[in-house]
Write a protein that holds these residues in place. Structure first.
Motif: not given
Length: 97
Positions: A73-86
């Motif tokens: 769950r934590l890793l999925e949240q981190e991926v989502e943050v990176l996706r939005r930042a990109a």
């Protein structure tokens, strides 16, 4: 929610229930220790699974699975943050702005 019984207490009660004399019931042992008979039955079932006598998921496997799900769950949240930042940064680099 009632406070859970300590693991040592559970193990002791299960040991006493398994080593009981003929004619002594689970209900009697449960009453002596102040727990509900169904609770003792569940503890005995859980002990059988933990010891490998019955198929099922042991306590340690359950804890590991819970931790793994938390980590996913934590890793999925981190991926989502990176996706939005990109996406945000790619919009900022468009010509004409």
């Amino acid at each position: 929610m009632p406070k859970p019984y300590p693991t040592e207490f559970r193990d002791d009660v299960v040991r006493v229930a398994r080593n009981r004399e003929p004619g002594v019931t689970i209900e009697k042992i449960a009453k002596d220790f102040g727990v509900h008979p169904m609770t003792l039955t569940k503890w005995m079932r859980r002990a059988d699974i933990d010891e490998g006598n019955k198929p099922g998921q042991t306590r340690t496997e359950t804890a590991e699975l819970r931790e793994a799900r938390k980590r996913i769950r934590l890793l999925e949240q981190e991926v989502e943050v990176l996706r939005r930042a990109a996406a945000y940064l790619s919009q900022a680099n468009l010509p004409g702005k």
